[in-house]
Design a protein around this motif. Structure first.
Motif: not given
Length: 146
Positions: A32-36, A67-68, A89-90, A94-100
């Protein structure tokens, strides 16, 4: 509550079999990563295979859906080990801690039941605290897990 969010996140990751790395090598199970884009737009890629990326299946224009989708892919592995490439940073964006934490709350009964076997490290006081917070008693846990 004496149980910290940090410990709950660690337990959630362990229950999912999730390991996160920012190393971008070819041995990860999920990337899972960001591209331009060429014209300067940010897009996000979620794929199992870096050599087989399909725009209509693996590229996200909106970050809020990502995130979902990440959680779905992790849970799709069914608790087997998942090595996820995602930089911190991603993860934070994505607030992945909240998902955990959400996963922790949704699976609290099995986490308590499997504490010793899986080595989650919950103390008896923490287990009691969780049972009280989530309104569980020993019989309910056995019924939901069996």
């Amino acid at each position: 509550m004496t149980l910290t969010e940090e410990k709950m996140i660690k337990i959630a990751k362990k229950s999912l079999g999730l390991t996160i790395t920012d190393s971008f090598d070819k041995c990860c199970d999920l990337y899972c990563y960001n591209e331009s884009t060429v014209d300067g737009y940010d897009v996000w890629v979620l794929t199992h295979n870096l050599q087989d990326i399909h725009v209509c299946e693996n590229v996200y224009y909106y970050e809020h859906d990502l995130a979902g989708a990440v959680m779905e892919e992790i849970q799709y592995n069914g608790g087997t080990e998942t090595l996820l490439h995602m930089d911190e940073y991603l993860w934070d964006d994505l607030y992945m801690d909240d998902k955990m934490l959400e996963h922790f709350g949704e699976t609290i009964d099995s986490i308590i039941e499997d504490n010793d076997e899986e080595g989650y490290g919950l103390t008896p006081a923490e287990i009691q605290e969780l049972k009280e917070e989530y309104g569980l008693d020993a019989e309910e846990i056995k019924e939901t897990v069996s």
